[in-house]
Design an enzyme around this catalytic site. Structure first.
Site, PDB file in Angstrom:
ATOM      1  N   THR A 183       6.279 -33.229 -22.452  1.00  0.00           N
ATOM      2  CA  THR A 183       7.042 -32.636 -23.544  1.00  0.00           C
ATOM      3  C   THR A 183       6.700 -31.165 -23.573  1.00  0.00           C
ATOM      4  O   THR A 183       5.683 -30.760 -23.029  1.00  0.00           O
ATOM      5  CB  THR A 183       6.630 -33.323 -24.877  1.00  0.00           C
ATOM      6  OG1 THR A 183       7.163 -34.639 -24.908  1.00  0.00           O
ATOM      7  CG2 THR A 183       7.112 -32.598 -26.107  1.00  0.00           C
ATOM      8  N   VAL A 212      14.063 -43.645 -28.805  1.00  0.00           N
ATOM      9  CA  VAL A 212      13.765 -42.368 -29.457  1.00  0.00           C
ATOM     10  C   VAL A 212      12.263 -42.283 -29.667  1.00  0.00           C
ATOM     11  O   VAL A 212      11.662 -43.185 -30.248  1.00  0.00           O
ATOM     12  CB  VAL A 212      14.482 -42.257 -30.824  1.00  0.00           C
ATOM     13  CG1 VAL A 212      14.100 -40.955 -31.521  1.00  0.00           C
ATOM     14  CG2 VAL A 212      15.994 -42.345 -30.645  1.00  0.00           C
ATOM     15  N   GLY A 234       2.733 -36.707 -26.491  1.00  0.00           N
ATOM     16  CA  GLY A 234       1.952 -37.893 -26.140  1.00  0.00           C
ATOM     17  C   GLY A 234       2.764 -39.161 -26.306  1.00  0.00           C
ATOM     18  O   GLY A 234       3.997 -39.118 -26.320  1.00  0.00           O
TER      19      GLY A 234
HETATM   20  N1  ASP Z   1       6.088 -37.662 -27.121  1.00  0.00           N
HETATM   21  C1  ASP Z   1       7.012 -37.804 -26.040  1.00  0.00           C
HETATM   22  C2  ASP Z   1       7.766 -39.083 -26.231  1.00  0.00           C
HETATM   23  O1  ASP Z   1       7.165 -40.073 -26.592  1.00  0.00           O
HETATM   24  C3  ASP Z   1       6.374 -37.787 -24.688  1.00  0.00           C
HETATM   25  C4  ASP Z   1       5.305 -36.730 -24.483  1.00  0.00           C
HETATM   26  O2  ASP Z   1       5.057 -35.930 -25.341  1.00  0.00           O
HETATM   27  O3  ASP Z   1       4.700 -36.692 -23.424  1.00  0.00           O
HETATM   28  O4  ASP Z   1       8.939 -39.103 -25.968  1.00  0.00           O
END
Ligand code: ASP
Length: 313
Positions: A183, A212, A234
């Site tokens: 992200t 989502v 995350g």
């Molecule tokens: N938080 C993001 C999601 O769950 C993924 C990430 O931040 O790595 O879509």
């Protein structure tokens, strides 16, 4: 004063690493960026680090010239989406049905205004559409085909040929279909004391169609009020269940230190079996980046600290 968290990163604890908070009496501006907490040890992220540093330098100039925190975080995240270097925008991975669905959100501290898009396809910059939702509708979030129709109505730049457009982000492996994630996000405090945060993602690799995560959710993924701005990254499901960014803000506003606030929420994520990280900046000019995943890419700059970037392990 040098930026402590970038220069004195202690050996990684297996469970968590807190990056020291900087307290400032003379506040000025502050900006922090992350390129995701899905970084894997042993991989080369130097190209993304150089880009993160360049963006922190750019943000520094903008904020020093009087630019608003809201504009800076939106434009940084849009640049990251366009770069293809992270799991967001051009670097997004397809869902289990084989096509890209993206999530993004933006929030402004003054008035707690917010905009978001979820499961949107075919736009170059989901965060730009999120900002348009905030400014040009009475809503906070649009999702799916409705979000795309709105983006078209706003003249959004579209991905003409998805097969040619999407690329593997820096450090990702082709065979990494399940379990990977990433992200991008930015938080900023401007010279007028306004805070803002923005987050954008391609989500988790191999996610179900229509899934989502936390990133487009105002509260779990992104938060900004008059005291603090936060962008999370995350395992989205655990961030949602722990309250994510807003749970950090509530702790902070109730009088806990920034360190205790960020760690309290991330501990909840860990207890639920997730991992990840976040960046935060406060109205006092404190900055923090914390993660309990393998690694997180970050950069920052402030009135007193030149731009620097690093991947933490
Ligand atoms: N938080 C993001 C999601 O769950 C993924 C990430 O931040 O790595 O879509």
């Amino acid at each position: 004063m040098r930026n402590k968290f970038l220069l004195s990163c202690a050996p990684v604890s297996t469970t968590r690493q807190i990056i020291p908070v900087t307290s400032k009496s003379n506040i000025g501006y502050a900006v922090m960026l992350h390129g995701g907490a899905g970084a894997r040890a042993g991989r080369d992220y130097s190209e993304a680090e150089a880009h993160l540093k360049e963006l922190a330098q750019w943000a520094s100039k903008e904020l020093w010239a009087g630019g608003s925190a809201l504009d800076v975080v939106t434009r940084i995240v849009a640049k990251m989406e366009r770069s293809g270097k992270y799991v967001a925008g051009r670097g997004s991975a397809p869902n289990s049905a084989g096509y890209v669905e993206m999530d993004a959100s933006v929030m402004s501290g003054p008035g707690q205004k917010a905009g978001a898009v979820a499961v949107i396809s075919d736009v170059v910059s989901p965060v730009t559409v999120a900002r348009q939702v905030m400014e040009n509708t009475d809503h906070v979030m649009l999702a799916g085909p409705g979000a795309l129709a709105f983006a078209r109505s706003q003249g959004a730049e579209l991905v003409e040929n998805p097969d040619d457009y999407y690329v593997l982000p820096v450090g990702a492996l082709k065979e990494e279909v399940h379990g990977g994630h990433g992200t991008v996000g930015a938080v900023a405090l401007d010279l007028k004391g306004r805070l803002a945060g923005a987050t954008s993602t391609g989500g988790t690799y191999g996610k179900l169609e229509g899934r989502v995560g936390d990133s487009p959710l105002i509260g779990p993924g992104t938060w900004a009020d008059d005291s603090i701005a936060i962008s999370c990254t995350g395992a989205g499901e655990q961030f949602i269940r722990s309250g994510g960014a807003a749970a950090v803000a509530w702790r902070y506003r109730s009088g806990l230190s920034l360190n205790d606030s960020v760690n309290g929420m991330l501990d909840d994520v860990k207890r639920m079996g997730g991992d990840g990280g976040l960046i935060a900046v406060t109205a006092k000019g404190e900055m923090a980046a914390v993660y309990n995943s393998e690694g997180m890419k970050c950069s920052s700059a402030s009135t007193r600290e030149p731009a620097s970037a690093k991947t933490f392990w």
